[in-house]
Design a protein around this motif. Structure first.
Motif, PDB file in Angstrom:
ATOM      1  N   MET A 204      33.877  54.393  92.798  1.00 12.54           N
ATOM      2  CA  MET A 204      33.911  55.722  93.411  1.00 12.54           C
ATOM      3  C   MET A 204      34.275  55.647  94.895  1.00 12.54           C
ATOM      4  N   SER A 205      33.881  54.583  95.555  1.00  5.57           N
ATOM      5  CA  SER A 205      34.158  54.459  96.990  1.00  5.57           C
ATOM      6  C   SER A 205      35.624  54.180  97.268  1.00  5.57           C
ATOM      7  N   GLU A 206      36.357  53.742  96.265  1.00  6.23           N
ATOM      8  CA  GLU A 206      37.756  53.380  96.451  1.00  6.23           C
ATOM      9  C   GLU A 206      38.728  54.456  95.970  1.00  6.23           C
ATOM     10  N   LEU A 207      38.238  55.631  95.568  1.00  5.20           N
ATOM     11  CA  LEU A 207      39.124  56.626  94.951  1.00  5.20           C
ATOM     12  C   LEU A 207      40.098  57.272  95.934  1.00  5.20           C
ATOM     13  N   LYS A 208      39.666  57.516  97.169  1.00  7.91           N
ATOM     14  CA  LYS A 208      40.541  58.096  98.196  1.00  7.91           C
ATOM     15  C   LYS A 208      41.200  59.401  97.711  1.00  7.91           C
ATOM     16  N   LEU A 209      40.373  60.325  97.254  1.00 12.13           N
ATOM     17  CA  LEU A 209      40.881  61.575  96.687  1.00 12.13           C
ATOM     18  C   LEU A 209      41.257  62.576  97.769  1.00 12.13           C
ATOM     19  N   ALA A 210      42.209  63.453  97.458  1.00  7.20           N
ATOM     20  CA  ALA A 210      42.632  64.505  98.379  1.00  7.20           C
ATOM     21  C   ALA A 210      41.526  65.546  98.542  1.00  7.20           C
ATOM     22  N   TYR A 211      41.548  66.242  99.686  1.00  7.25           N
ATOM     23  CA  TYR A 211      40.600  67.331  99.939  1.00  7.25           C
ATOM     24  C   TYR A 211      40.813  68.416  98.884  1.00  7.25           C
ATOM     25  N   PRO A 212      39.731  68.920  98.269  1.00  4.91           N
ATOM     26  CA  PRO A 212      39.890  69.926  97.213  1.00  4.91           C
ATOM     27  C   PRO A 212      40.669  71.151  97.696  1.00  4.91           C
ATOM     28  N   LYS A 213      41.639  71.554  96.918  1.00  2.00           N
ATOM     29  CA  LYS A 213      42.609  72.572  97.318  1.00  2.00           C
ATOM     30  C   LYS A 213      41.971  73.918  97.635  1.00  2.00           C
ATOM     31  N   PHE A 214      40.985  74.322  96.846  1.00  5.63           N
ATOM     32  CA  PHE A 214      40.422  75.674  96.981  1.00  5.63           C
ATOM     33  C   PHE A 214      39.006  75.689  97.540  1.00  5.63           C
ATOM     34  N   ILE A 215      38.525  74.565  98.061  1.00  4.77           N
ATOM     35  CA  ILE A 215      37.115  74.467  98.431  1.00  4.77           C
ATOM     36  C   ILE A 215      36.717  75.464  99.519  1.00  4.77           C
ATOM     37  N   ASP A 216      37.586  75.715 100.488  1.00  6.01           N
ATOM     38  CA  ASP A 216      37.208  76.589 101.604  1.00  6.01           C
ATOM     39  C   ASP A 216      37.043  78.040 101.169  1.00  6.01           C
ATOM     40  N   GLN A 217      37.714  78.424 100.099  1.00  9.13           N
ATOM     41  CA  GLN A 217      37.546  79.767  99.551  1.00  9.13           C
ATOM     42  C   GLN A 217      36.456  79.787  98.473  1.00  9.13           C
ATOM     43  N   ALA A 218      36.443  78.753  97.638  1.00  6.82           N
ATOM     44  CA  ALA A 218      35.568  78.766  96.468  1.00  6.82           C
ATOM     45  C   ALA A 218      34.095  78.595  96.822  1.00  6.82           C
ATOM     46  N   LEU A 219      33.770  77.657  97.708  1.00  5.62           N
ATOM     47  CA  LEU A 219      32.362  77.392  97.988  1.00  5.62           C
ATOM     48  C   LEU A 219      31.620  78.613  98.531  1.00  5.62           C
TER      49      LEU A 219
END
Length: 230
Positions: A204-219
């Protein structure tokens, strides 16, 4: 039981309609706001009354339909008490038994993707949200994510279910619709074949995933059950 698996294409989100044939009462697991007309038409066509919306967690990728369904149909929203959505009608904890007509659905707290994640367990199936995915797991790098905690949740709360239990996830990006506990224990690339807790944390520490696309609206929207805060 009446059962429908529904798919929202933009965020690859699965929602689930469960209905009691005798009472005609129903629930929706992880409804998406943009899909409301589909849900309402389906409920009407099946002659079902929506009693509950169950959230597996406060989502970062789509806006829940819980608040709008509550306004339109009078359903009650259900989330875990640690999810950060005090707008919900029912704040549940681990082990709570929910009933929809003759259907029994148990809450299992499965944190790690977020602090308030739950899975919903029935006699022959489990709805795992973003904790356990088919061949993978939810990410653990935001929203109180904790890889060690997610490992403990999946191995202790999900992999202890009967091997033939059907696994219905919150998302799939490869066209898969259902798995089993036995299959995930054997083939899951992050947790299968007896991977250790330390191995999972390393993956999990090595995944380097992109910032979630809709997080700023969805959360923010989901913390108010999908409707604008007053």
């Amino acid at each position: 039981m009446i059962f429908r698996q529904l798919f929202e294409t933009e965020t690859s989100t699965y929602s689930y309609l469960l209905g009691c044939e005798r009472s005609r009462r129903a629930c929706l697991i992880d409804p998406v706001a943009s899909e409301l007309p589909i849900y309402i038409d389906l409920l009407q066509s099946l002659n079902l009354k929506l009693i509950y919306t169950f959230e597996t967690h406060v989502h970062a990728d789509h806006i829940t339909g819980a608040g709008l369904l509550r306004e339109k149909l009078g359903s009650k929203s259900v989330v875990h008490r640690d999810a950060g959505a005090l707008c919900a009608d029912l704040l549940v904890t681990d082990g709570v038994l929910l009933q929809v007509g003759d259907l029994d659905i148990q809450v299992r707290h499965t944190p790690g993707h977020t602090g308030g994640c739950v899975s919903y367990v029935m006699a022959d199936r489990v709805f795992t949200g973003d904790a356990l995915l088919i061949g993978g797991s939810g990410r653990t790098d935001f929203q109180q994510g904790d890889a060690g905690q997610l490992y403990d949740s999946i191995t202790g709360k999900l992999f202890t279910l009967p091997p033939d239990t059907l696994v219905y996830p919150g998302h799939d990006y490869q066209g898969n619709t259902v798995s089993t506990i036995k299959q995930e224990m054997a083939k899951n690339t992050r947790l299968g074949q007896g991977r250790t807790r330390a191995e999972f944390i390393g993956i999990m520490s090595e995944l380097k995933l992109a910032y979630p696309k809709f997080i700023d609206q969805a959360l923010p929207a989901n913390q108010s059950c999908g409707t604008p805060a007053e």
